[in-house]
Design a protein around this motif. Structure first.
Motif, PDB file in Angstrom:
ATOM      1  N   GLY A   1      -9.873   9.507  -1.012  1.00  0.00           N
ATOM      2  CA  GLY A   1     -10.330   8.261  -1.591  1.00  0.00           C
ATOM      3  C   GLY A   1      -9.297   7.168  -1.551  1.00  0.00           C
ATOM      4  N   ILE A   2      -9.690   6.066  -2.167  1.00  0.00           N
ATOM      5  CA  ILE A   2      -8.844   4.885  -2.265  1.00  0.00           C
ATOM      6  C   ILE A   2      -8.677   4.539  -3.736  1.00  0.00           C
ATOM      7  CG2 ILE A   2     -10.846   3.361  -1.944  1.00  0.00           C
ATOM      8  CD1 ILE A   2      -8.907   1.373  -0.547  1.00  0.00           C
ATOM      9  N   THR A   3      -7.481   4.106  -4.093  1.00  0.00           N
ATOM     10  CA  THR A   3      -7.206   3.658  -5.450  1.00  0.00           C
ATOM     11  C   THR A   3      -6.785   2.205  -5.400  1.00  0.00           C
ATOM     12  OG1 THR A   3      -6.564   5.865  -6.203  1.00  0.00           O
ATOM     13  CG2 THR A   3      -5.758   4.004  -7.494  1.00  0.00           C
ATOM     14  N   LEU A   4      -7.441   1.394  -6.226  1.00  0.00           N
ATOM     15  CA  LEU A   4      -7.146  -0.029  -6.333  1.00  0.00           C
ATOM     16  C   LEU A   4      -6.311  -0.213  -7.585  1.00  0.00           C
ATOM     17  CD1 LEU A   4     -10.782  -1.245  -5.597  1.00  0.00           C
ATOM     18  CD2 LEU A   4      -8.970  -0.642  -3.956  1.00  0.00           C
TER      19      LEU A   4
ATOM     20  N   PHE B   1      -5.349   6.727  -0.728  1.00  0.00           N
ATOM     21  CA  PHE B   1      -4.748   5.537  -0.135  1.00  0.00           C
ATOM     22  C   PHE B   1      -4.735   4.520  -1.270  1.00  0.00           C
ATOM     23  CE2 PHE B   1      -4.421   1.637   2.247  1.00  0.00           C
ATOM     24  CZ  PHE B   1      -3.774   1.979   3.428  1.00  0.00           C
ATOM     25  N   VAL B   2      -3.566   3.983  -1.616  1.00  0.00           N
ATOM     26  CA  VAL B   2      -3.448   3.097  -2.770  1.00  0.00           C
ATOM     27  C   VAL B   2      -3.151   1.674  -2.311  1.00  0.00           C
ATOM     28  CG1 VAL B   2      -2.308   2.704  -4.992  1.00  0.00           C
ATOM     29  CG2 VAL B   2      -2.512   5.035  -4.096  1.00  0.00           C
ATOM     30  N   VAL B   3      -3.944   0.736  -2.829  1.00  0.00           N
ATOM     31  CA  VAL B   3      -3.750  -0.683  -2.541  1.00  0.00           C
ATOM     32  C   VAL B   3      -3.337  -1.360  -3.842  1.00  0.00           C
ATOM     33  CG1 VAL B   3      -4.812  -2.816  -1.721  1.00  0.00           C
ATOM     34  CG2 VAL B   3      -5.508  -0.620  -0.732  1.00  0.00           C
ATOM     35  N   PHE B   4      -2.182  -2.029  -3.810  1.00  0.00           N
ATOM     36  CA  PHE B   4      -1.663  -2.726  -4.991  1.00  0.00           C
ATOM     37  C   PHE B   4      -1.998  -4.211  -4.889  1.00  0.00           C
ATOM     38  CE2 PHE B   4       0.857   1.090  -4.629  1.00  0.00           C
ATOM     39  CZ  PHE B   4       0.878   1.553  -5.939  1.00  0.00           C
ATOM     40  N   ALA B   5      -2.901  -4.666  -5.738  1.00  0.00           N
ATOM     41  CA  ALA B   5      -3.268  -6.081  -5.782  1.00  0.00           C
ATOM     42  C   ALA B   5      -2.065  -6.911  -6.201  1.00  0.00           C
ATOM     43  CB  ALA B   5      -4.412  -6.288  -6.768  1.00  0.00           C
ATOM     44  N   GLN B   6      -1.975  -8.111  -5.652  1.00  0.00           N
ATOM     45  CA  GLN B   6      -0.940  -9.062  -6.060  1.00  0.00           C
ATOM     46  C   GLN B   6      -1.578 -10.067  -7.004  1.00  0.00           C
ATOM     47  OE1 GLN B   6       2.431  -9.053  -5.092  1.00  0.00           O
ATOM     48  NE2 GLN B   6       2.634 -10.606  -6.677  1.00  0.00           N
ATOM     49  N   GLY B   7      -0.992 -10.219  -8.172  1.00  0.00           N
ATOM     50  CA  GLY B   7      -1.487 -11.157  -9.172  1.00  0.00           C
ATOM     51  C   GLY B   7      -2.032 -10.429 -10.381  1.00  0.00           C
TER      52      GLY B   7
ATOM     53  N   THR C   1      -8.410  -4.342   8.096  1.00  0.00           N
ATOM     54  CA  THR C   1      -7.093  -3.770   8.410  1.00  0.00           C
ATOM     55  C   THR C   1      -6.822  -2.560   7.514  1.00  0.00           C
ATOM     56  OG1 THR C   1      -6.261  -5.923   9.118  1.00  0.00           O
ATOM     57  CG2 THR C   1      -4.616  -4.258   8.541  1.00  0.00           C
ATOM     58  N   ILE C   2      -7.144  -2.676   6.246  1.00  0.00           N
ATOM     59  CA  ILE C   2      -6.949  -1.567   5.315  1.00  0.00           C
ATOM     60  C   ILE C   2      -7.876  -0.404   5.661  1.00  0.00           C
ATOM     61  CG2 ILE C   2      -7.162  -0.840   2.898  1.00  0.00           C
ATOM     62  CD1 ILE C   2      -6.190  -3.706   2.164  1.00  0.00           C
ATOM     63  N   ILE C   3      -9.127  -0.702   5.948  1.00  0.00           N
ATOM     64  CA  ILE C   3     -10.090   0.343   6.330  1.00  0.00           C
ATOM     65  C   ILE C   3      -9.589   1.073   7.578  1.00  0.00           C
ATOM     66  CG2 ILE C   3     -12.428   0.774   7.208  1.00  0.00           C
ATOM     67  CD1 ILE C   3     -12.477   0.188   4.222  1.00  0.00           C
ATOM     68  N   ALA C   4      -9.107   0.336   8.561  1.00  0.00           N
ATOM     69  CA  ALA C   4      -8.601   0.951   9.795  1.00  0.00           C
ATOM     70  C   ALA C   4      -7.428   1.875   9.505  1.00  0.00           C
ATOM     71  CB  ALA C   4      -8.204  -0.134  10.807  1.00  0.00           C
ATOM     72  N   GLU C   5      -6.526   1.467   8.607  1.00  0.00           N
ATOM     73  CA  GLU C   5      -5.386   2.318   8.227  1.00  0.00           C
ATOM     74  C   GLU C   5      -5.868   3.591   7.540  1.00  0.00           C
ATOM     75  OE1 GLU C   5      -1.916   2.350   8.686  1.00  0.00           O
ATOM     76  OE2 GLU C   5      -2.560   0.934  10.218  1.00  0.00           O
ATOM     77  N   MET C   6      -6.848   3.456   6.669  1.00  0.00           N
ATOM     78  CA  MET C   6      -7.378   4.633   5.969  1.00  0.00           C
ATOM     79  C   MET C   6      -7.989   5.630   6.954  1.00  0.00           C
ATOM     80  SD  MET C   6      -9.165   2.741   2.704  1.00  0.00           S
ATOM     81  CE  MET C   6     -10.123   4.181   2.250  1.00  0.00           C
TER      82      MET C   6
ATOM     83  N   VAL D   1       0.849  -1.196   0.000  1.00  0.00           N
ATOM     84  CA  VAL D   1       0.000   0.000   0.000  1.00  0.00           C
ATOM     85  C   VAL D   1       0.883   1.243   0.000  1.00  0.00           C
ATOM     86  CG1 VAL D   1      -1.892  -1.137   1.259  1.00  0.00           C
ATOM     87  CG2 VAL D   1      -0.201   0.205   2.529  1.00  0.00           C
ATOM     88  N   VAL D   2       0.305   2.337  -0.454  1.00  0.00           N
ATOM     89  CA  VAL D   2       0.884   3.665  -0.294  1.00  0.00           C
ATOM     90  C   VAL D   2      -0.169   4.443   0.487  1.00  0.00           C
ATOM     91  CG1 VAL D   2       1.627   5.779  -1.457  1.00  0.00           C
ATOM     92  CG2 VAL D   2       2.263   3.558  -2.401  1.00  0.00           C
ATOM     93  N   LYS D   3       0.204   4.935   1.650  1.00  0.00           N
ATOM     94  CA  LYS D   3      -0.785   5.554   2.539  1.00  0.00           C
ATOM     95  C   LYS D   3      -1.226   6.945   2.093  1.00  0.00           C
ATOM     96  CE  LYS D   3       0.477   2.796   6.531  1.00  0.00           C
ATOM     97  NZ  LYS D   3       0.888   2.792   7.934  1.00  0.00           N
ATOM     98  N   GLU D   4      -0.413   7.628   1.305  1.00  0.00           N
ATOM     99  CA  GLU D   4      -0.776   8.943   0.761  1.00  0.00           C
ATOM    100  C   GLU D   4      -0.178   9.095  -0.619  1.00  0.00           C
ATOM    101  OE1 GLU D   4       0.227  12.344   3.122  1.00  0.00           O
ATOM    102  OE2 GLU D   4      -1.093  11.773   4.758  1.00  0.00           O
ATOM    103  N   SER D   5      -1.026   9.326  -1.597  1.00  0.00           N
ATOM    104  CA  SER D   5      -0.558   9.532  -2.967  1.00  0.00           C
ATOM    105  C   SER D   5      -1.389  10.636  -3.617  1.00  0.00           C
ATOM    106  CB  SER D   5      -0.705   8.245  -3.780  1.00  0.00           C
ATOM    107  OG  SER D   5      -0.435   8.497  -5.147  1.00  0.00           O
ATOM    108  N   ILE D   6      -0.714  11.458  -4.413  1.00  0.00           N
ATOM    109  CA  ILE D   6      -1.435  12.473  -5.198  1.00  0.00           C
ATOM    110  C   ILE D   6      -1.307  12.188  -6.693  1.00  0.00           C
ATOM    111  CG2 ILE D   6      -1.291  14.290  -3.441  1.00  0.00           C
ATOM    112  CD1 ILE D   6       1.061  15.471  -5.122  1.00  0.00           C
ATOM    113  N   VAL D   7      -0.702  11.055  -7.054  1.00  0.00           N
ATOM    114  CA  VAL D   7      -0.515  10.724  -8.472  1.00  0.00           C
ATOM    115  C   VAL D   7      -1.365   9.539  -8.929  1.00  0.00           C
ATOM    116  CG1 VAL D   7       1.818  11.683  -8.558  1.00  0.00           C
ATOM    117  CG2 VAL D   7       1.498   9.255  -8.029  1.00  0.00           C
ATOM    118  N   ASP D   8      -2.118   8.936  -8.030  1.00  0.00           N
ATOM    119  CA  ASP D   8      -2.911   7.749  -8.354  1.00  0.00           C
ATOM    120  C   ASP D   8      -4.412   8.028  -8.318  1.00  0.00           C
ATOM    121  OD1 ASP D   8      -0.798   5.622  -8.607  1.00  0.00           O
ATOM    122  OD2 ASP D   8      -0.333   6.372  -6.596  1.00  0.00           O
ATOM    123  N   GLY D   9      -4.790   9.239  -8.698  1.00  0.00           N
ATOM    124  CA  GLY D   9      -6.193   9.635  -8.705  1.00  0.00           C
ATOM    125  C   GLY D   9      -6.348  11.004  -8.091  1.00  0.00           C
TER     126      GLY D   9
END
Length: 167
Positions: free
Chosen positions: A68-71, A23-29, A55-60, A10-18
């Motif tokens: 927002g969140i970016t998947l 909050f950015v979550v990087f799927a594996q696979g 766990t992710i919601i709590a971090e956000m 994850v990246v907890k703060e991003s201004i380049v992903d939307g």
């Protein structure tokens, strides 16, 4: 009990992903294996770590500045049930949801198991990354073939409506 996601990180703060602070979550696979992918370490379906949606919601929720969140990926639509739960719960808390996919919007709307995640996505960047169409001048996408789709307007109008945000 909360669904678990297989994520690369994850990246907890991003201004380049939307838009806004994300909050950015990087799927594996990822089965796309786009040549020139900027996240090739996310391709292996057995890599990464399992993390509970809660766990992710709590971090956000620790960051009141998040818009927002970016998947991202990997490919979030390869884990549609778990990412749907994350997107649904994020929206219920007032977060904007953006997702990246190598699939086309037209393909996703025909896949019953992926519709839930699509329905809980506000903005979708669709299409495989194409090196020949790469541009560093594009906002929130890597190649010119990729579209930023306003999913809610597209569903309402029953046709693809591009978001004005990246054009």
């Amino acid at each position: 009990m909360s669904e678990k996601l297989r994520i690369a990180g994850v990246v907890k703060e991003s201004i380049v992903d939307g838009p806004g602070i994300r909050f950015v979550v990087f799927a594996q696979g990822c089965q796309h294996h786009c040549p020139g992918c900027h996240n090739p370490a996310t391709h292996d379906f057995n890599g990464g770590n399992l993390v509970a949606v809660e766990t992710i919601i709590a971090e956000m929720q620790k960051n009141p500045l998040l818009d927002g969140i970016t998947l991202s990926g990997g490919e979030p639509f390869e884990q549609p049930q778990a990412f749907c739960e994350l997107a649904r719960r994020s929206q219920a808390l007032g977060y904007h949801v953006m997702a990246y996919t190598g699939y086309s919007y037209e393909t996703l709307v025909t896949k019953k198991d992926q519709l839930g995640l699509l329905e809980h996505t506000d903005l979708l960047v669709d299409g495989k990354f194409e090196v020949a169409k790469k541009s560093l001048m594009l906002k929130f996408r890597g190649s010119r073939n990729q579209r930023i789709i306003d999913v809610n307007k597209s569903r309402y109008k029953n046709q693809i409506v591009l978001s004005e945000i990246g054009y």
